[in-house]
Scaffold this motif. Sequence first.
Motif, short mmCIF file in Angstrom:
data_model
loop_
_atom_site.label_atom_id
_atom_site.label_comp_id
_atom_site.label_asym_id
_atom_site.label_seq_id
_atom_site.Cartn_x
_atom_site.Cartn_y
_atom_site.Cartn_z
N UNK A 171 -0.97 -2.90 -4.06
CA UNK A 171 -1.91 -2.24 -3.03
C UNK A 171 -2.59 -1.46 -4.78
N UNK A 172 -4.10 -0.14 -3.99
CA UNK A 172 -4.22 0.65 -4.74
C UNK A 172 -3.83 1.83 -5.35
N UNK A 173 -2.80 2.08 -6.36
CA UNK A 173 -2.73 3.21 -7.18
C UNK A 173 -3.57 4.54 -6.89
N UNK A 174 -3.28 5.41 -6.35
CA UNK A 174 -3.49 7.24 -6.31
C UNK A 174 -3.83 7.31 -7.87
N UNK A 175 -3.07 7.11 -8.43
CA UNK A 175 -2.90 7.59 -9.78
C UNK A 175 -3.05 6.47 -11.18
N UNK A 176 -3.00 6.88 -12.21
CA UNK A 176 -3.38 6.34 -13.29
C UNK A 176 -2.35 5.01 -13.91
N UNK A 177 -0.73 6.30 -13.66
CA UNK A 177 0.09 5.83 -14.24
C UNK A 177 1.25 6.02 -12.71
N UNK A 232 -11.58 7.76 -7.68
CA UNK A 232 -12.10 7.70 -6.14
C UNK A 232 -13.00 6.36 -5.83
N UNK A 233 -14.09 5.73 -6.86
CA UNK A 233 -14.50 4.96 -6.86
C UNK A 233 -14.42 3.93 -6.41
N UNK A 234 -13.53 4.07 -7.39
CA UNK A 234 -12.44 2.44 -8.47
C UNK A 234 -11.75 2.51 -7.03
N UNK A 235 -11.80 1.73 -5.90
CA UNK A 235 -10.57 1.82 -5.59
C UNK A 235 -9.83 -0.06 -5.01
N UNK A 236 -10.56 -1.13 -5.81
CA UNK A 236 -10.75 -2.32 -6.24
C UNK A 236 -10.21 -2.96 -7.26
N UNK A 237 -9.00 -3.88 -6.98
CA UNK A 237 -8.44 -5.23 -7.68
C UNK A 237 -8.84 -5.79 -8.43
N UNK A 238 -9.41 -5.82 -10.15
CA UNK A 238 -10.26 -6.95 -10.28
C UNK A 238 -8.97 -7.80 -11.16
N UNK A 292 0.34 -3.99 -14.51
CA UNK A 292 -1.20 -3.89 -14.90
C UNK A 292 -2.38 -4.04 -14.02
N UNK A 293 -2.80 -3.15 -13.62
CA UNK A 293 -4.41 -3.27 -13.05
C UNK A 293 -5.23 -2.41 -13.24
N UNK A 294 -6.27 -3.43 -13.48
CA UNK A 294 -7.74 -3.47 -13.80
C UNK A 294 -8.52 -2.76 -12.52
N UNK A 295 -9.45 -1.93 -12.39
CA UNK A 295 -9.55 -1.37 -10.84
C UNK A 295 -11.45 -1.30 -11.37
N UNK A 296 -11.83 -1.48 -9.53
CA UNK A 296 -13.34 -1.31 -9.86
C UNK A 296 -14.00 -0.65 -8.38
N UNK A 297 -15.21 -0.77 -8.39
CA UNK A 297 -16.24 -0.24 -7.42
C UNK A 297 -16.15 -0.83 -5.79
N UNK A 298 -15.82 -2.72 -6.40
CA UNK A 298 -16.47 -3.81 -5.37
C UNK A 298 -14.77 -4.63 -5.51
N UNK A 299 -15.42 -4.78 -4.35
CA UNK A 299 -13.69 -5.94 -3.86
C UNK A 299 -14.14 -6.78 -5.13
N UNK A 300 -13.24 -7.54 -5.35
CA UNK A 300 -12.45 -9.25 -6.56
C UNK A 300 -11.92 -10.17 -5.05
N UNK A 301 -12.62 -10.80 -4.11
CA UNK A 301 -12.51 -11.28 -3.72
C UNK A 301 -11.79 -12.71 -3.82
N UNK A 302 -11.01 -12.92 -4.83
CA UNK A 302 -10.75 -14.30 -5.94
C UNK A 302 -9.41 -13.66 -6.93
N UNK A 303 -9.03 -12.27 -6.52
CA UNK A 303 -8.15 -11.88 -6.82
C UNK A 303 -7.11 -11.64 -5.72
#
Length: 769
Positions: free
Chosen positions: A693-699, A723-729, A755-766
């Motif tokens: 899931x989406x981690x709270x921390x950078x590492x 806090x905005x980029x909560x979705x895994x890309x 390693x997880x790249x995060x973004x502000x909108x869901x990536x519904x293919x990952x």
Amino acid sequence: MKKTYLLTMAAALSVAPAVAQDPAGYVNPFIGASTSEGAAGIYHGLGKTFPGAATPFGMVQLSPNTITGGDNGSGYSYEHTSIEGFAFTQMSGIGWFGDLGNFLVMPSAGPLQTHAGSAKHPEQGYRSNYDKASEKASAGYYRVKLTEHNILGEMTAAPHSGIMRFTFPAGQQSRIQIDLARRVGGTSVWQEIKVLDDRTIAGYMKCTPDGGGWGNGDGKANFTVYFYAQFSKPFTKHGVWSADIPADWTRKRDEVQSDRYQQRVASAKVIPGVKAFEGKHLGFYTDFATTENEAVLLKAGISFVSIDGAKANLEKEIADWAFERVKQEAHTSWNKALAKVNIEGGSEEEKTVFYTALYHTMIDPRQFSDIDGRYIGGDGKVHQPTNFNKRTIFSGWDVFRSQMPLQTIINPGLVNDMINSLVTLADETGNQYLERWELLNAYSGCMIGNPAVSVIADAYVKGIRKFDIAKAYTYAKNTVEKFGNGTKGYTSGGLSVSLTLEYAYFDWCMGQLSKALGKSADAKLYTARSANYRNVFDAEKGWFRPREDDGSWMAWPAEGRMRQGYGTIESSPYQQGWFVPHDVPGMTKLIGGKDKVLQELTTFFDKTPENMMWNDYYNHANEPVHHVPFLFNRLGAPWLTQRYTREICARAYRNAVEGLVGNEDVGQMSAWYVLAASGLHPVCPGSPRYEITSPVFNSITFGLDPAYAKGSQFTVRTRHNSRVNVYIQRAWLNGKPYAHSYIDHAAIAAGGELELEMGPTPNKSWGIK
């Protein structure tokens, strides 16, 4: 008396600033330290943690106690305005009527008073009001100014012992007194004390169900606390008090707190100069003159085995009077323990919440053996194992979900100890089945299900196997046969839904353990039984429903599946019905398919109140729903797991006294946060799978135990997290693209990096593979 206002941030602000190299500096022991029903909105109260000094998984906890009776298992609540003493043993975050709180020490002055007095009238006893602004706590240390006689109290702990420092004003009648009878939720029923020399006392307090305690006696707690204590100032005047408790008086919680009982204690006979004494309700005191700001210290070792054990514990841990050294050693021990998880990024508030949560996961299961390894067994005999440390306080129904899975990563040896402790207890008692909620050798029977079977299966599939697997298997099998859905394939009555669903899961765990051990017939049998959850699903109502003994459905209430306690424990069918962790596809089909389940679950979360306090939807304040946010991963919508877990971390956990929305439950509430904030959490312990899931921390870096893991550490690292980029890309495991929303324990134990790249909108293919 309990107050119904929300608590302030004052306690949170008492924590000193910390640096990254000092994770213990982020710990705020006041988080969750309230029992307030008003603030919680439910009789279960808030976190019920204690703020006092402890060491990682230590036997001793030196903490202020503000209350003896009621549903106040920690003995402390932040909103109370007076302190009745400082005890050497405490429980953390438990509901029901608590226990321990033994060896209650109180500094005082003036005429001796032999009972605590009441919260309304502390002046009528040795209880004292205190200066809230002076109250401070950190990992391994606690201090407060008692205003009744202007005395500063400080305390710190070692694993089996503790030391207190009391700074007195000038006076001719200063005192340290010890209530030997006191026990959270009741009383110890018999005490003995000896004065060994002009600085030393020793003795014991016997605690049985007749004296209340755990579950007001229904928890069957039966233990003896031995002590060996020394004072820095020699006795010039000392003695005991002894209350005359009639033989025909009951001595449980309500009786002990009654006016007639307290009047007996208040009029206890004071016996000066006595060298040895025994009785039903004893205390000890030593009076002395003090100069202004004179510090008088008391140190004590505790044992559940013997006075000699308590003495050895003290002498090996606190041989001198170096209070500051012991305090620093406690802090260092916490830094070492908390360094098993290193975080980077996040706000200062989030770091405090994280490391305090990790701290709370390291109170229990605590050491039960003395420093030489000896412990008292379930047969009342002394044992000395060679391959494990005896542990106690296994809050099974709570901790199998998050707390024990967390420890399989960072403290696998502890999990091994706990399994050995449960298996040997089943052996020593002759019960030959595993207790679901163990306390100091007691088979308390608290809560439901067969959680020890889950813990054993989860450990075994993760390679934690340093226990007698033959006995563990036999006792696990005996457990699910003794407590299960039986020949009907369901459990009827008032807890029909909760019991049937949970027994089905534990049968699945038994099937997994059987399969891993090559026991194919048992694997087939228990795996088939795990489908019994279907037997309490009413197709007409479209939901789970309790059954009567004759197989008929229990009458459907006006509230329907929303009715709290309708075939359930501490939940509703709406909440408990999601507990089919071992067969999410089967549950999904039963309810009506993926689209319907996704719609149901989204509503479940979206109707949850903003503050996430006790409610009828996603009730994070209690355990039955703790796996539910991660179900979205199993349903092909992992972005919803990412969304909701980040929301829960932000809304249900804060750096405040009311910062836990429900009981801490012996590490479970905090372990959920540690795992979820790290980006990992299981849906189904007994499987080596963790949901991502989406981690709270950078590492987040987990230190691994080389005795159980091939790698030295495993890191969850993020790009562009906020806090905005909560979705895994996108994701990479050890540098290679990773498309799954889950990871196996073996991959974590091998070491490396996710390693997880995060973004502000869901990536519904990952993550949908």
